[in-house]
Motif scaffolding. Structure first.
Motif, PDB file in Angstrom:
ATOM      1  N   GLY A 195       0.820  -1.208   0.000  1.00 17.37           N
ATOM      2  CA  GLY A 195       0.000   0.000   0.000  1.00 17.37           C
ATOM      3  C   GLY A 195       0.852   1.254   0.000  1.00 17.37           C
ATOM      4  N   VAL A 196       1.838   1.285   0.875  1.00 19.80           N
ATOM      5  CA  VAL A 196       2.733   2.440   0.938  1.00 19.80           C
ATOM      6  C   VAL A 196       3.433   2.636  -0.405  1.00 19.80           C
ATOM      7  N   TRP A 197       3.889   1.517  -0.960  1.00 22.39           N
ATOM      8  CA  TRP A 197       4.589   1.599  -2.241  1.00 22.39           C
ATOM      9  C   TRP A 197       3.660   2.143  -3.328  1.00 22.39           C
ATOM     10  N   ALA A 198       2.418   1.609  -3.359  1.00 18.81           N
ATOM     11  CA  ALA A 198       1.476   2.026  -4.396  1.00 18.81           C
ATOM     12  C   ALA A 198       1.132   3.506  -4.252  1.00 18.81           C
ATOM     13  N   ILE A 199       0.969   3.941  -2.997  1.00 19.06           N
ATOM     14  CA  ILE A 199       0.649   5.357  -2.765  1.00 19.06           C
ATOM     15  C   ILE A 199       1.803   6.231  -3.264  1.00 19.06           C
ATOM     16  N   ASN A 200       3.014   5.810  -2.924  1.00 17.37           N
ATOM     17  CA  ASN A 200       4.175   6.580  -3.366  1.00 17.37           C
ATOM     18  C   ASN A 200       4.301   6.603  -4.886  1.00 17.37           C
ATOM     19  N   LYS A 201       4.024   5.445  -5.482  1.00 18.12           N
ATOM     20  CA  LYS A 201       4.142   5.365  -6.927  1.00 18.12           C
ATOM     21  C   LYS A 201       3.115   6.281  -7.595  1.00 18.12           C
ATOM     22  N   ARG A 202       1.915   6.264  -7.019  1.00 20.11           N
ATOM     23  CA  ARG A 202       0.838   7.087  -7.555  1.00 20.11           C
ATOM     24  C   ARG A 202       1.197   8.571  -7.404  1.00 20.11           C
ATOM     25  N   ARG A 203       1.728   8.901  -6.223  1.00 22.51           N
ATOM     26  CA  ARG A 203       2.111  10.285  -5.987  1.00 22.51           C
ATOM     27  C   ARG A 203       3.184  10.729  -6.979  1.00 22.51           C
TER      28      ARG A 203
END
Lengths: 370, 41, 390
Positions: free
Chosen positions: A277-285
Motif C-alpha cells: 500500500g505504501v509503495w502504491a501510494i508513493n508510486k501514484r504520488r
C-alpha cells in the motif's frame, strides 16, 4: 526387582486416596484452549526431610545410564560439601544445606517443558508417561534448551568435538515402560523418593503436610512452579534454603512465548498489505507529480506559442497596413506625377523645354519598411 | 486430534500456521498482479 | 584504481594485509581446535552458561547491525526516498555478508553444524522462537543473495538474467522487510522463555518489540558507519552519484535514527512502568541499565539531532559509531551480562581469549570479502552499461 508398595503409589493407592486423575492439574491456556497434561502421567515426590545424603541414588543413576566411573566414589560423602549441579557424568546429584539437610536434583520433567518448547528440532518432548525425553538423533546442539530450563538441568558434552549432545535425567523411561521403578527411587534406603501418578503424589504430599504441619513447609514445590513439574518436593525449611528458586512463577514456558509467537503470522499477513500500500501510494504520488510537471511544461509551452503567434499576427497586420499606406502613397505620387507630367508635357508642348530631374519618382516606400 | 499439553498443541497449530503463512506470501503478490493487471501504468 | 599500477601490485606487505593475514592464520588454528578438541576446549562456556560471545556478539549483534539492508532498501524502494538509491547496494552487500557470517559463526557454536538444515527440512520445532529465527535467517539470506546478484551479473555481463532479478526488486524488498521484522524481533523473544534468568530491567513482555525497533537504528547507524569507512578506504571506487548523495544519506539516516532512538527510549520507559521495575533503577544493575539507555541511546540520539540540525557530518558519524556501540552493549547485556545475573560471581561467564579470537577472525573475514567485492563489482558506483536502468 520387587516394587515396594510405598515407593510406588499406583492404581490401588490412588483408589485408596479416592482421587480421579487430573483433578489437581494446573490448566495451561492460550486463546481459550486449556490443557492439563497427560492423564495418569507419572512423577516422583522427593521428601527432602527423609533424605540422608547417602548418594545411593547417584550411584544407581550412574549404573542405569552407564555413565562410567565417577571422579569420586559414591561412598565419598565429602563431595556434599560443595554445591554441585547435574552434568554429563551425573544426571542427578544430592546437595547438602545447613549442614544436615539434603536435597536431590535432577530433571523435574515439567508438565510444560521449557526445553521442549525451546527446541527447534523437536528433539525434546513430553512423553505420555510424564518423562521429558531427549532424542539425540535430531539434536543440533544449539543449547537453547539449557538457556530455557529454569532449573539449570540439561548439560552438554562440551568436549565432544563432532557429536556433542545434551544429557539429562530420562526418568528411567525404559524401566518405567517395563513396569519398573526409576533407578534412584528403587535404591533409596529411606524412601525419600516415591514414584507414582502425579495426581496421587500431590494428594499424598498434602496428606503428609496435613499430618505433620510443624515438620513441613506448607508448599509442594513443583505442583505449580513453571506450570508444574512431574518431580515434586517437600521440605522442612524454606525451599530457597535448599537451593530451589521460589521466584520462578507459575507461568509455563509455552505461555511465556505465546505472545511473540502469535505476532509472527500477523506480521506475515499484514506487512505485505501495508508495505505494498505504501509503495502504491508513493508510486501514484510520483506519477501524479510527473503528470503535473508535464502539464505545467505543456501549459508554459502553449502560452509561449500563443504569445508568439499573437506577436506575429500583430507584425503581419502592421506590415499589411504599412504596405497599404505605401501603395496608397505610391498611387497618389504616381497620380500626382502623372498629373505633373501631363502638365509639364502640356507646358513643353507649350514652351518646348524639359526638366529631367522631375522624371525620377522618389524612392520613399523602401525606406519606410525598414 | 487430541492434545494433552499446551506445548503439543502449539507445535501442531503453529506448524499449520507456518504453512498458511507460506501460502499467504505466495498468494498476495499474485493477487496484486491480478488486481492491477488492467491499470494504465 | 591507482593500486592496480604495476609498482603498487608488488606491495603485498601492506599493514592491512599483514594484520589480516595474521588474524586469518590464528582463525584457522582456532577452527582446527574447535573441531578436534570440542567447544569446551576453546570457549569458557559451561552448563550454566550455554551461550557466550559467539551468540551474544556474532549472532545477536551481527544480525542487528546487518539491519541496514532492509532499512535502506525499504526507504528507497517502498517509501519512495529515491535519493538513497546509491546507498542501497553497499547496504545490501553488507547485510548479505553480515548474515552469511552469522551463519558461518553458528557453525562454530552449535554442536553439530551439519544439522543446521534440520529445523527447516527435517524436524520442525514450530513451538520454538529459535525455529522462527532459523527459518527467517535462512530465507532472508536467500533474499539478500538474490538482491545482491545484479551487481555480480553486471560485473560478469549477464544482462538478461540481471533484468529478471531487477524486476523482482519490489517483491524481494517487501519480503525482506517481513522477514527482518520477524527474526529481528524473535531474537529478543528468545529470552522471553527465561524470565527467571534475565534481570527484570532487561526482561520484558516487549522484548521482541525492543529488538525490532533497536534493529532499525542499528541498521541506519551501521550504514552511516560503513560509509565512513568506505569513504576512507574505497573512495576511489565511488562514482559522482554516490559521492554527491552520500552526505544526504548520512544526514537523512542520522535524522531518522535520532527520531527512532527517541521512540525507543520512550518504549523502554513504558516497559519499566508496565512491569513496575522502577525500584531496580536504584541498584547497581539500575545504574548499568541507565548507562545503556541514557549513555548509549539517548546521548547518541541527541548528537544525531545536533548533526542533522547543523548539517554537521562529523557529529553524525560520531553518533553513528556511538549508537552502534550502544546496540552491541544492549545485545551483550540481554544475552550475557544481565543474563544469569543471579548466579554467584564464580559461576558467571567471561569469554575466553580464543572465543574473542574466533570472533575477530570472523569479522576480519567479512571485511576482507567486502573489500574484494567492493573493489571488483559495481557496488559503490553504477556500472556504465546500466546507468538509469533502475
Amino acid at each position: 526387582m520387587a516394587i515396594s508398595r510405598r515407593k510406588f503409589i499406583g492404581c490401588m493407592a490412588a483408589a485408596a486416596f479416592g482421587t480421579t486423575t487430573g483433578a489437581t492439574g494446573l490448566a495451561h491456556a492460550v486463546s481459550g484452549k486449556e490443557f492439563t497434561g497427560y492423564p495418569d502421567s507419572f512423577g516422583v515426590l522427593h521428601d527432602s526431610t527423609l533424605c540422608i545424603g547417602c548418594r545411593k541414588c547417584e550411584q544407581a543413576c550412574n549404573e542405569v545410564n552407564n555413565l562410567g566411573k565417577p571422579d569420586n566414589p559414591f561412598d565419598d560423602l565429602s563431595v556434599l560439601d560443595d554445591r554441585r549441579r547435574t552434568d554429563e557424568a551425573a544426571y542427578t546429584v544430592v546437595n547438602k544445606f545447613n549442614g544436615n539437610v539434603f536435597a536431590k536434583i535432577q530433571c523435574n520433567h515439567c508438565q510444560e517443558p521449557a526445553c521442549a518448547s525451546a527446541c527447534f528440532v523437536k528433539a525434546l518432548y513430553k512423553d505420555k508417561t510424564g518423562a521429558v525425553v531427549y532424542d539425540e538423533s535430531l539434536c543440533v546442539g544449539c543449547r537453547y534448551c539449557m538457556v530455557a530450563c529454569p532449573f539449570n538441568i540439561p548439560a552438554f558434552t562440551y568436549f565432544d568435538p563432532l557429536t556433542p549432545k545434551i544429557t539429562k535425567c530420562t526418568m528411567c523411561l525404559p524401566l518405567i515402560q517395563e513396569g519398573k521403578l526409576p533407578g534412584c527411587v528403587d535404591i533409596c534406603p529411606k524412601e525419600a523418593l516415591t514414584f507414582g501418578r502425579r495426581a496421587d503424589l500431590i494428594k499424598m504430599a498434602r496428606q503428609r503436610i496435613a499430618q505433620n504441619p510443624d515438620h513441613y513447609v506448607d508448599h509442594i514445590y513443583g505442583e505449580h512452579e513453571m506450570g508444574g513439574t512431574a518431580w515434586m518436593y517437600l521440605s522442612g525449611i524454606p525451599f530457597n534454603e535448599i537451593g530451589m528458586r521460589e521466584d520462578l512463577g507459575t507461568t509455563s514456558a509455552p505461555e511465556l512465548t505465546a505472545g511473540p509467537l502469535a505476532a509472527v503470522p500477523i506480521v506475515v499477513g499484514l506487512w505485505p498489505v501495508f508495505l505494498t500500500g505504501v509503495w502504491a501510494i508513493n508510486k501514484r504520488r510520483e506519477k501524479i507529480a510527473e503528470q503535473e510537471q508535464a502539464a505545467a511544461v505543456q501549459a508554459a509551452e502553449e502560452q509561449a506559442a500563443q504569445e508568439k503567434t499573437k506577436a506575429l499576427e500583430a507584425l503581419q497586420q502592421k506590415l499589411a497596413k504599412e504596405k497599404e499606406t505605401a501603395i496608397a502613397a505610391e498611387v497618389k505620387k504616381a497620380l500626382e506625377e502623372a498629373e505633373q507630367n501631363a502638365q509639364q508635357q502640356a507646358a513643353v508642348q507649350d514652351e518646348t523645354t524639359t526638366d529631367p530631374a522631375a522624371e525620377t519618382p522618389p524612392d520613399d516606400s523602401g525606406k519606410q519598411e525598414e | 486430534m487430541e492434545f494433552f499439553t499446551l506445548h503439543g498443541f502449539m507445535t501442531y497449530s503453529k506448524g499449520i500456521t507456518y504453512l498458511v503463512m507460506g501460502g499467504i506470501l505466495v498468494f498476495m503478490p499474485l493477487y496484486w498482479l491480478y488486481l492491477t493487471d488492467r491499470d494504465d501504468d | 584504481m591507482s593500486q592496480e599500477t604495476p609498482i603498487a601490485r608488488k606491495q603485498y606487505l601492506t599493514p592491512f594485509n599483514v594484520i589480516t593475514g595474521v588474524i586469518l592464520v590464528i582463525g584457522l588454528v582456532l577452527t582446527v581446535l574447535r573441531f578436534t578438541k570440542g567447544i569446551g576446549a576453546v570457549t569458557n562456556l559451561d552448563n550454566n552458561n550455554p551461550w557466550g560471545l559467539w551468540i551474544g556478539f556474532d549472532l545477536l549483534c551481527g544480525v542487528a547491525l546487518a539491519a541496514g539492508g532492509y532499512m535502506t532498501s525499504s526507504a528507497c524502494y517502498i517509501f519512495g526516498l529515491k535519493k538513497y538509491h546509491s546507498a542501497v547496494r553497499p547496504a545490501i552487500l553488507t547485510a548479505f555478508l553480515g548474515y552469511a557470517l552469522v551463519v558461518f559463526a553458528l557453525h562454530y557454536d552449535v554442536g553439530r553444524p551439519w544439522r543446521l538444515p534440520y529445523p527447516i527440512f527435517w524436524s520442525q520445532g514450530t513451538s520454538s522462537l529459535l525455529f522462527e529465527v532459523g527459518l527467517c535467517v535462512f530465507l532472508y539470506l536467500t533474499v539478500l543473495f538474490i538482491e545482491w546478484t545484479p551487481a555480480a551479473f553486471e560485473w560478469l555481463g549477464y544482462k538478461k538474467i540481471r533484468g529478471i532479478v531487477v524486476r523482482l526488486t519490489l517483491m524481494l524488498t517487501i519480503f525482506g522487510v517481513v522477514l527482518s521484522t520477524l527474526h529481528q524481533s524473535s531474537l529478543g523473544a528468545l529470552f522471553m522463555i527465561a524470565p527467571s534468568k534475565l534481570h527484570p530491567l532487561w526482561y520484558s513482555g516487549y522484548l521482541h518489540v525492543y529488538f525490532f525497533v533497536s534493529s532499525m537504528f542499528a541498521g541506519l547507524s551501521m550504514v552511516i558507519f560503513e560509509s565512513t569507512l568506505a569513504h576512507r578506504w574505497l573512495h576511489h571506487k565511488m562514482d559522482d552519484t554516490h559521492l554527491a548523495e552520500s552526505d544526504g544519506v548520512a544526514l537523512g539516516f542520522g535524522k531518522a535514527a535520532s527520531f527512532i532512538m527517541m521512540g525507543y527510549v520512550g518504549i523502554k520507559i513504558i516497559g519499566l512502568a508496565v512491569d513496575n521495575d522502577w525500584h531496580y533503577l536504584a541498584t547497581g544493575w539500575g545504574a548499568w541499565f541507565l548507562v545503556e539507555l541514557v549513555g548509549f541511546v539517548l546521548l547518541p540520539a541527541i548528537l544525531f539531532s545536533m548533526g542533522a540540525r547543523e548539517k554537521n557530518l562529523t557529529f553524525i558519524r560520531v553518533a553513528a559509531v556511538w549508537a552502534v556501540l550502544g546496540i552491541v552493549l544492549n545485545r551483550l547485556n540481554v544475552s550475557l551480562i544481565a543474563f544469569n545475573w543471579h548466579l554467584p560471581a564464580a559461576d558467571r561467564y567471561v569469554p575466553s581469549i580464543m572465543e574473542v579470537g574466533t570472533t575477530i577472525f570472523i569479522v576480519t573475514l567479512g571485511v576482507v570479502v567486502y573489500r574484494f567485492i567492493a573493489l571488483k563489482m559495481p557496488i559503490l558506483y553504477e556500472h556504465p552499461d546500466y546507468k538509469q536502468a533502475h
